[in-house]
Write a protein that holds these residues in place. Structure first.
Motif, mmCIF file in Angstrom:
data_model
loop_
_atom_site.group_PDB
_atom_site.id
_atom_site.type_symbol
_atom_site.label_atom_id
_atom_site.label_comp_id
_atom_site.label_asym_id
_atom_site.label_seq_id
_atom_site.Cartn_x
_atom_site.Cartn_y
_atom_site.Cartn_z
ATOM 1 N N HIS A 164 -12.415 4.580 -1.799
ATOM 2 C CA HIS A 164 -11.130 3.887 -1.899
ATOM 3 C C HIS A 164 -10.024 4.695 -1.232
ATOM 4 N N ARG A 165 -10.008 5.987 -1.485
ATOM 5 C CA ARG A 165 -8.979 6.824 -0.846
ATOM 6 C C ARG A 165 -9.101 6.774 0.668
ATOM 7 N N GLU A 166 -10.329 6.748 1.174
ATOM 8 C CA GLU A 166 -10.537 6.649 2.614
ATOM 9 C C GLU A 166 -10.084 5.282 3.129
ATOM 10 N N GLY A 167 -10.336 4.217 2.356
ATOM 11 C CA GLY A 167 -9.910 2.888 2.769
ATOM 12 C C GLY A 167 -8.404 2.800 2.920
ATOM 13 N N VAL A 168 -7.669 3.412 1.998
ATOM 14 C CA VAL A 168 -6.212 3.387 2.071
ATOM 15 C C VAL A 168 -5.717 4.275 3.204
ATOM 16 N N ARG A 169 -6.296 5.476 3.331
ATOM 17 C CA ARG A 169 -5.887 6.384 4.419
ATOM 18 C C ARG A 169 -6.089 5.731 5.774
ATOM 19 N N SER A 170 -7.230 5.098 5.951
ATOM 20 C CA SER A 170 -7.523 4.480 7.247
ATOM 21 C C SER A 170 -6.536 3.359 7.552
ATOM 22 N N PHE A 171 -6.135 2.614 6.510
ATOM 23 C CA PHE A 171 -5.138 1.556 6.711
ATOM 24 C C PHE A 171 -3.813 2.158 7.159
ATOM 25 N N LEU A 172 -3.363 3.194 6.480
ATOM 26 C CA LEU A 172 -2.085 3.813 6.815
ATOM 27 C C LEU A 172 -2.123 4.475 8.192
ATOM 28 N N GLU A 173 -3.315 4.978 8.569
ATOM 29 C CA GLU A 173 -3.470 5.639 9.868
ATOM 30 C C GLU A 173 -3.897 4.676 10.967
ATOM 31 N N LYS A 174 -4.046 3.396 10.607
ATOM 32 C CA LYS A 174 -4.387 2.337 11.579
ATOM 33 C C LYS A 174 -5.680 2.638 12.327
ATOM 34 N N ARG A 175 -6.735 2.917 11.548
ATOM 35 C CA ARG A 175 -8.057 3.169 12.119
ATOM 36 C C ARG A 175 -9.112 2.543 11.227
ATOM 37 N N VAL B 213 0.823 -1.212 0.000
ATOM 38 C CA VAL B 213 0.000 0.000 0.000
ATOM 39 C C VAL B 213 0.857 1.263 0.000
ATOM 40 N N LYS B 214 1.973 1.239 0.700
ATOM 41 C CA LYS B 214 2.828 2.432 0.733
ATOM 42 C C LYS B 214 3.366 2.754 -0.647
ATOM 43 N N GLU B 215 3.814 1.734 -1.368
ATOM 44 C CA GLU B 215 4.279 1.979 -2.736
ATOM 45 C C GLU B 215 3.135 2.435 -3.624
ATOM 46 N N MET B 216 1.971 1.851 -3.423
ATOM 47 C CA MET B 216 0.814 2.205 -4.222
ATOM 48 C C MET B 216 0.465 3.677 -4.055
ATOM 49 N N MET B 217 0.573 4.167 -2.811
ATOM 50 C CA MET B 217 0.196 5.551 -2.543
ATOM 51 C C MET B 217 1.288 6.542 -2.931
ATOM 52 N N TYR C 134 -10.781 -0.447 -11.658
ATOM 53 C CA TYR C 134 -10.395 0.851 -12.227
ATOM 54 C C TYR C 134 -11.383 1.935 -11.791
ATOM 55 N N ARG C 135 -12.671 1.647 -11.887
ATOM 56 C CA ARG C 135 -13.686 2.631 -11.471
ATOM 57 C C ARG C 135 -13.566 2.935 -9.976
ATOM 58 N N LEU C 136 -13.387 1.890 -9.181
ATOM 59 C CA LEU C 136 -13.348 2.080 -7.730
ATOM 60 C C LEU C 136 -12.103 2.838 -7.284
ATOM 61 N N PHE C 137 -11.002 2.687 -8.028
ATOM 62 C CA PHE C 137 -9.794 3.444 -7.692
ATOM 63 C C PHE C 137 -10.037 4.951 -7.730
ATOM 64 N N GLN C 138 -11.031 5.394 -8.482
ATOM 65 C CA GLN C 138 -11.292 6.827 -8.620
ATOM 66 C C GLN C 138 -12.193 7.378 -7.501
ATOM 67 N N THR C 139 -12.655 6.507 -6.596
ATOM 68 C CA THR C 139 -13.662 6.925 -5.627
ATOM 69 C C THR C 139 -13.066 7.467 -4.333
ATOM 70 N N GLU C 140 -13.852 8.282 -3.677
ATOM 71 C CA GLU C 140 -13.482 8.793 -2.361
ATOM 72 C C GLU C 140 -13.403 7.658 -1.344
ATOM 73 N N ALA D 185 -7.794 -13.520 4.731
ATOM 74 C CA ALA D 185 -8.808 -12.465 4.653
ATOM 75 C C ALA D 185 -8.840 -11.887 3.252
ATOM 76 N N GLU D 186 -10.051 -11.696 2.743
ATOM 77 C CA GLU D 186 -10.285 -10.938 1.512
ATOM 78 C C GLU D 186 -10.580 -9.501 1.946
ATOM 79 N N LEU D 187 -9.537 -8.705 2.083
ATOM 80 C CA LEU D 187 -9.652 -7.374 2.690
ATOM 81 C C LEU D 187 -10.091 -6.279 1.734
ATOM 82 N N PHE D 188 -10.374 -6.615 0.493
ATOM 83 C CA PHE D 188 -10.620 -5.582 -0.523
ATOM 84 C C PHE D 188 -11.765 -4.654 -0.143
#
Length: 270
Positions: A252-263, A72-76, A244-250, A141-144
């Motif tokens: 998805h961005r929140e899902g990644v942010r929450s992972f990086l922020e551990k919440r 995820v870090k490389e992805m972001m 591809y469509r979901l990558f453009q959504t708010e 886990a299927e964490l998607f």
């Protein structure tokens, strides 16, 4: 990306006694996948499939994990692109993930020796195997859904065939993590053993398989694929389009942010 085993930096590939062993080898990142790792996995499965000396494949991870999914870090940060960049740059004709298709189309029986966490695309990789055995330390886990995304071909096609549609739906819709014993109970794995015995158990099984007729093994695997699973290319292409469509959504961005922020994520549906 054209590479040879001597140039691998994320994966180990070895052949002995008619068994090819593919080991994800980024232990400091819990074997998280970056573009290089995806390319090496693709090459390794294609090489094993094409090698007449190989009769069985074992895929595993360097401890402490099997595979923790996308890095995820490389992805972001955009370092090397990651799956997100690869999909975002995909042509109009969406195609399945090449590493997934290489694993699914491998003509040799594949055993996943799951030595630790197999989450996200790590669980997908385990699902591409014909047989899964797990150490007592394994988790799945299927964490998607937690990242505002959908899974790849493994979760959409193979998981329902293995554990049943209702249990697959529960795992996909919740993103819940399950332990090795629960994975055994629902039929996701065929065996749970002591962690230090895992590779020995995998190799014993691989040698039993490799002792059989290579031609019969190939056709037996083809027959099981025809009767048990749907068309991975059709479903995989659809999945990449939706991802591809979901990558453009708010969300998805929140899902990644929450992972990086551990919440826990807070999704808004857009």
């Amino acid at each position: 990306m054209t590479i040879a085993p001597s140039e691998f930096t994320c994966t180990l590939y070895a052949v002995a006694d008619h068994i090819a062993t593919i080991t994800l080898n980024r232990p400091e990142r819990r074997n998280a996948l970056n573009p290089r790792a995806y390319a090496e996995i693709e090459w390794a499965f294609k090489a094993a499939s094409a090698d007449p000396d190989v009769r069985c494949v074992v895929v595993t991870g360097a401890d402490p994990a099997f595979c923790s999914g996308e890095d995820v870090k490389e992805m972001m940060t955009g370092e090397g692109g990651g799956q997100q960049a690869r999909v975002a740059q995909a042509p109009v004709r969406y195609q399945p993930t090449p590493a997934a298709m290489a694993a699914l189309e491998c003509e040799k029986p594949v055993i996943a020796a799951v030595n630790g966490s197999a989450v996200g695309w790590g669980m997908e990789l385990a699902l591409y195997a014909d047989i899964r055995i797990a150490s007592e330390k394994a988790k799945f886990a299927e964490l998607f859904i937690k990242r505002g995304l959908i899974c790849d071909v493994g979760g959409l096609l193979r998981l329902p065939a293995i554990v049943g549609p209702a249990k697959a739906a529960e795992l996909l819709f919740t993103g819940d993590v399950i332990e090795a014993d629960e994975a055994l109970r629902i039929g996701l794995v065929t065996e749970v053993c002591a962690h230090e015995a895992l590779m020995d158990r995998a190799m014993i099984l691989a040698r039993r398989i490799a002792a059989n007729s290579p031609l019969a093994l190939r056709y037996m695997k083809q027959g099981l694929a025809k009767t048990s699973y749907g068309d991975p290319r059709e479903v995989g292409g659809w999945a990449i389009e939706i991802i591809y469509r979901l990558f453009q959504t708010e969300d998805h961005r929140e899902g990644v942010r929450s992972f990086l922020e551990k919440r826990e994520p807070v999704f808004v549906g857009r």
